[in-house]
Enzyme design. Structure first.
Site, PDB file in Angstrom:
ATOM      1  N   ASP A 146    -112.979  53.723-107.278  1.00 34.38           N
ATOM      2  CA  ASP A 146    -113.921  54.293-107.874  1.00 34.38           C
ATOM      3  C   ASP A 146    -114.551  55.499-106.792  1.00 34.38           C
ATOM      4  O   ASP A 146    -115.401  56.060-107.238  1.00 34.38           O
ATOM      5  CB  ASP A 146    -115.377  53.142-107.816  1.00 34.38           C
ATOM      6  N   MET A 188    -112.318  53.521-115.595  1.00 33.61           N
ATOM      7  CA  MET A 188    -113.053  52.842-114.617  1.00 33.61           C
ATOM      8  C   MET A 188    -114.021  53.556-113.611  1.00 33.61           C
ATOM      9  O   MET A 188    -113.942  54.681-113.758  1.00 33.61           O
ATOM     10  CB  MET A 188    -112.259  51.776-113.811  1.00 33.61           C
ATOM     11  N   GLY A 189    -114.725  53.030-112.596  1.00 31.02           N
ATOM     12  CA  GLY A 189    -115.520  53.510-111.798  1.00 31.02           C
ATOM     13  C   GLY A 189    -116.851  53.016-111.492  1.00 31.02           C
ATOM     14  O   GLY A 189    -117.510  53.632-110.627  1.00 31.02           O
TER      15      GLY A 189
HETATM   16  O1  F6P Z   1    -114.240  48.484-108.240  1.00 28.01           O
HETATM   17  C1  F6P Z   1    -113.010  48.544-108.937  1.00 28.01           C
HETATM   18  C2  F6P Z   1    -112.985  48.320-110.379  1.00 28.01           C
HETATM   19  O2  F6P Z   1    -111.598  48.564-110.875  1.00 28.01           O
HETATM   20  C3  F6P Z   1    -114.332  48.982-111.378  1.00 28.01           C
HETATM   21  O3  F6P Z   1    -113.646  50.233-111.573  1.00 28.01           O
HETATM   22  C4  F6P Z   1    -114.008  48.218-112.348  1.00 28.01           C
HETATM   23  O4  F6P Z   1    -115.369  48.250-112.960  1.00 28.01           O
HETATM   24  C5  F6P Z   1    -113.934  46.752-111.758  1.00 28.01           C
HETATM   25  O5  F6P Z   1    -113.218  46.955-110.406  1.00 28.01           O
HETATM   26  C6  F6P Z   1    -113.209  45.784-112.580  1.00 28.01           C
HETATM   27  O6  F6P Z   1    -113.293  44.693-111.945  1.00 28.01           O
HETATM   28  P1  F6P Z   1    -112.302  43.451-112.202  1.00 28.01           P
HETATM   29  O7  F6P Z   1    -110.864  43.674-111.567  1.00 28.01           O
HETATM   30  O8  F6P Z   1    -112.891  42.118-111.770  1.00 28.01           O
HETATM   31  O9  F6P Z   1    -111.992  43.427-113.930  1.00 28.01           O
END
Ligand code: F6P
Length: 375
Positions: A146, A188-189
């Site tokens: 991110d 994402m981000g």
């Molecule tokens: O912080 C990294 C990230 O990939 C974010 O961009 C995203 O919102 C989140 O993690 C997703 O989390 P998870 O792997 O728990 O679905």
């Protein structure tokens, strides 16, 4: 009994390409000092759960891993030691329990003097808190696709995610143009728009919606229709998962729970696509790039950044008793206090920088008055 300096490394939160490069660099640099290095597996689990052992990190353990994605230590999003999932014998259910004191005790029983905590803002804040409870010296290494960690110009993982996202946007161009559609792609981000912003500009998006600039879909529709008039009968809209309409809220896939107390974002692209269809009269599709952005090998640039951070973490332990996060400033690695990092988010600046570049290229940021496109 061994008198060698003994240090521990852990990886917490979502994985990011480059984690293994940090582990390799820290291990090799520590071995140069003749220190002993151990990996704590799955966040802090090796210190709180007898079934998950510590991992000895020697030359063999870190051989040939710098280019590998993921983390050889495993990671955890639900392993906060202050709310650690613990079996309640009375009900058989997992309940959150503060195990921080157990963790600190076990850390010292194992003979560790210092921790290298590789993580994003959440994991770095936790490590800082544990340092305050007497864990010892803690050096954080900023990780996340991110790129939203305060106190550093960049985090490792970001460059790889941007490359993957840019390739996706490139590929979406051909199918979207062939069908004369609108394609809305969600990147994402979390609450920062870095991946969408940089990949959107690199991939030639027609509109980019980021959390830092709340959007009005009238502006996006006007941009799409302006392109139609110019004979460009397709549009690519890049939307960050944390983007919000003016006056509106986040699109959330699921709320947090007692173990992971933050919501999972997702679904904004679908919502944007559904609205843009009727607004423009065009066929519209949406897609979520998702975890592909974090999967696989790190780019060369992320690898080098991660190796530099990993080596610098050991340099810090060798030269000072201070805790803090290794950070990149003007291509120089420095140590910043955790107080500059914990609980803060580094957002995309809303004036100047890449946002200004995007506007100069005619990319709609979702906030221009719709009349702007009528000329
Ligand atoms: O912080 C990294 C990230 O990939 C974010 O961009 C995203 O919102 C989140 O993690 C997703 O989390 P998870 O792997 O728990 O679905």
């Amino acid at each position: 009994m061994s008198t060698k300096r003994k240090i521990a490394i852990n990886t917490g939160g979502g994985d990011a390409p480059g984690l293994n490069a940090v582990i390799r660099a820290s291990t090799l640099a520590a071995l140069e000092h003749d220190w002993e290095v151990w990996g704590i597996r799955y966040g802090y689990r090796s210190l709180l759960d007898d079934e998950v052992g510590l991992m000895r990190l020697d030359r063999a353990a870190v051989r040939g891993i710098a280019h590998l994605g993921g983390t050889i230590l495993g990671t955890a999003n639900r392993g906060d030691p202050f709310h650690f999932p613990t079996l309640d014998p009375a009900t058989g259910a997992l309940v959150p329990k503060d195990r921080s004191a157990d963790l600190v005790r076990r850390f010292h029983e194992e003979g560790f003097e210092a921790l290298i905590a590789i993580g994003g803002d959440g994991s770095l804040s936790l490590a800082h808190k544990l340092g305050g409870l007497g864990l010892g010296q803690v050096v954080g290494v900023p990780k996340t696709i991110d790129n939203d960690v305060a106190g550093t110009d960049i985090t490792f993982g970001f460059d790889t995610a941007v490359s993957i996202a840019t390739e996706a946007i490139d590929r979406l161009h051909t199918t979207t143009e062939s069908h004369e559609r609108i394609m809305v792609v969600e990147l994402m981000g979390r609450h920062a728009g870095w991946i969408a912003m940089v990949a959107g500009v690199a991939g030639g998006a027609d509109a980019i919606l980021i959390p830092e600039v709340p959007y009005d879909l009238q502006a996006v529709a006007a941009k799409v229709l302006q392109r139609e008039r110019r004979g460009r009968k397709f549009s690519i809209i890049v939307v960050a998962e944390g983007a919000k309409p003016i006056g509106g809220g986040l699109t959330v896939r699921s709320e947090g729970d007692v173990f992971r107390r933050v919501e999972v974002l997702g679904g904004v692209a679908e919502s944007v696509a559904k609205q843009l269809g009727p607004m423009t009269g065009k066929e519209t599709r949406s897609m979520v790039l998702g975890h592909l952005q974090r999967g696989g090998w790190p780019s060369a640039s992320d690898r080098v950044l991660a190796l530099r951070f990993g080596a610098a973490a050991i340099g810090t332990l060798a030269t000072t008793k201070e805790s803090g996060m290794v950070a990149m400033h003007n291509n120089t690695v420095t140590l910043v206090p955790f107080s500059e990092v914990a609980g803060k988010t580094r957002s995309v600046p809303t004036s100047g920088g890449i946002l200004e570049t995007a506007r100069s290229l005619g990319i709609c940021m979702g906030d221009e008055p719709s009349g702007h496109f009528d000329t």
